[in-house]
Design a protein around this motif. Structure first.
Motif, PDB file in Angstrom:
ATOM      1  N   PHE A 195       0.826  -1.206   0.000  1.00  0.00           N
ATOM      2  CA  PHE A 195       0.000   0.000   0.000  1.00  0.00           C
ATOM      3  C   PHE A 195       0.865   1.263   0.000  1.00  0.00           C
ATOM      4  N   ASP A 196       1.951   1.263   0.786  1.00  0.00           N
ATOM      5  CA  ASP A 196       2.861   2.416   0.818  1.00  0.00           C
ATOM      6  C   ASP A 196       3.472   2.657  -0.558  1.00  0.00           C
ATOM      7  N   HIS A 197       3.911   1.565  -1.200  1.00  0.00           N
ATOM      8  CA  HIS A 197       4.516   1.664  -2.525  1.00  0.00           C
ATOM      9  C   HIS A 197       3.483   2.184  -3.522  1.00  0.00           C
ATOM     10  N   TRP A 198       2.273   1.675  -3.440  1.00  0.00           N
ATOM     11  CA  TRP A 198       1.211   2.076  -4.349  1.00  0.00           C
ATOM     12  C   TRP A 198       0.923   3.576  -4.212  1.00  0.00           C
ATOM     13  N   GLU A 199       0.849   4.049  -2.973  1.00  0.00           N
ATOM     14  CA  GLU A 199       0.543   5.454  -2.744  1.00  0.00           C
ATOM     15  C   GLU A 199       1.633   6.350  -3.332  1.00  0.00           C
ATOM     16  N   VAL A 217       1.133   9.032  -6.479  1.00  0.00           N
ATOM     17  CA  VAL A 217       1.497  10.444  -6.348  1.00  0.00           C
ATOM     18  C   VAL A 217       2.475  10.827  -7.459  1.00  0.00           C
ATOM     19  N   GLU A 218       3.429   9.935  -7.729  1.00  0.00           N
ATOM     20  CA  GLU A 218       4.466  10.204  -8.731  1.00  0.00           C
ATOM     21  C   GLU A 218       3.873  10.381 -10.125  1.00  0.00           C
ATOM     22  N   LEU A 275      -2.801  10.580  -7.758  1.00  0.00           N
ATOM     23  CA  LEU A 275      -3.240  10.842  -6.385  1.00  0.00           C
ATOM     24  C   LEU A 275      -2.667  12.169  -5.929  1.00  0.00           C
ATOM     25  N   ASP A 276      -3.540  13.057  -5.479  1.00  0.00           N
ATOM     26  CA  ASP A 276      -3.121  14.355  -4.940  1.00  0.00           C
ATOM     27  C   ASP A 276      -2.885  14.184  -3.445  1.00  0.00           C
ATOM     28  N   PRO A 277      -1.649  14.258  -2.969  1.00  0.00           N
ATOM     29  CA  PRO A 277      -1.379  14.031  -1.537  1.00  0.00           C
ATOM     30  C   PRO A 277      -2.047  15.069  -0.643  1.00  0.00           C
ATOM     31  N   ASN A 278      -2.380  16.245  -1.212  1.00  0.00           N
ATOM     32  CA  ASN A 278      -3.042  17.275  -0.422  1.00  0.00           C
ATOM     33  C   ASN A 278      -4.559  17.092  -0.383  1.00  0.00           C
ATOM     34  N   LEU A 283      -9.292   7.519  -1.946  1.00  0.00           N
ATOM     35  CA  LEU A 283      -8.710   6.656  -2.966  1.00  0.00           C
ATOM     36  C   LEU A 283      -7.927   5.491  -2.373  1.00  0.00           C
ATOM     37  N   MET A 284      -7.026   5.777  -1.450  1.00  0.00           N
ATOM     38  CA  MET A 284      -6.200   4.704  -0.903  1.00  0.00           C
ATOM     39  C   MET A 284      -7.017   3.731  -0.062  1.00  0.00           C
TER      40      MET A 284
END
Length: 257
Positions: free
Chosen positions: A201-205, A209-210, A214-217, A222-223
């Motif tokens: 999940f961490d890798h996917w997030e 973002v990259e 996915l907008d981290p702000n 989504l996650m």
């Protein structure tokens, strides 16, 4: 037994079951019924005054269930067909003016399973056009009705046999010791560990973002929805590694000059 543990089902002995076809007009239906029986592990077929048996059509329609036909018992009347039976169930598509115990095929299988072992059970099936007579139905402990489409409830007698013996087969399967296998064989890999999934999940997030998916702000849900999707699938260790490998390849691709 714990409150959450399912109750053990009573087993059905196929040797206790006899399928009785009364005054069958078309020999092909006898063959088709024999085929239905054999696919569900039943072999005792009793024919009450069939119009044409044995016949080439019956054997042709049996499709490999010739042994059921070879040992079929042909009798002159219903008395002989149900002799020694401790439970007689009649298939009926007709309502009766006199109330009579009526069950569906699944309830019929439960009733057969509750019947004492060693006491024969007869399943009666009537004529193609008119079914069982009132007198024949009166010989039954209960009647069974297949809840078909009310707008078109006409079932061929061999089809009715198939439905009934299928329910008996399923009742027998439920009585056998159950294994935790869901796929026919033991699963070939252990399930993914919690820490392995968290790494996924961490890798996917990070990858989402990259690639600006996915907008981290403003991540919204989504996650959590991706997490729910993967946890619902319950991946094994190899499957989780495959997903990590796909993400790694995506990472490499987006970093190429």
């Amino acid at each position: 037994m714990s409150q959450t543990e399912p109750a053990m089902q009573e087993a059905i002995n196929p040797d206790d079951i006899r399928v009785v076809m009364v005054h069958t007009s078309h020999s092909g239906n006898i063959g088709a019924a024999a085929r239905a029986m054999k696919t569900m592990g039943l072999t005792r077929l009793v024919l009450v005054s069939p119009a044409d048996f044995p016949s080439e059509e019956a054997y042709a329609r049996s499709s490999g269930a010739q042994d059921v036909l070879d040992q079929a018992q042909v009798v002159e009347d219903l008395d002989e067909a149900i002799a020694e039976c401790g439970l007689v169930v009649g298939a009926s598509a007709r309502s009766r003016s006199l109330p009579w115990p009526l069950v569906n095929p699944r309830e019929m299988a439960d009733r057969v399973a509750d019947h004492p072992a060693g006491s024969p059970v007869a399943l009666l099936f009537g004529r193609e056009r008119s079914g069982l007579t009132n007198e024949e139905l009166a010989r039954c402990h209960c009647h069974v009705n297949i809840p078909a489409n009310p707008d078109y409830s006409s079932l061929n007698v061999a089809q009715a046999v198939q439905v009934m013996v299928y329910e008996l087969r399923m009742r027998q399967v439920l009585a056998e010791p159950q294994t935790p296998e869901r796929w026919g064989v033991t699963w070939d890999q252990p399930p993914a560990r919690s820490e392995q999934l968290e790494g996924l999940f961490d890798h996917w997030e990070k990858t989402l973002v990259e690639i600006d998916f996915l907008d981290p702000n403003n991540p919204r849900t989504l996650m959590n929805k991706l997490r729910r999707l993967i946890l619902r699938a319950q991946p094994d260790e190899v499957e989780a590694n495959i997903l990590r490998g796909m993400l790694t390849q995506v990472d490499k691709s987006i970093r190429k000059p």
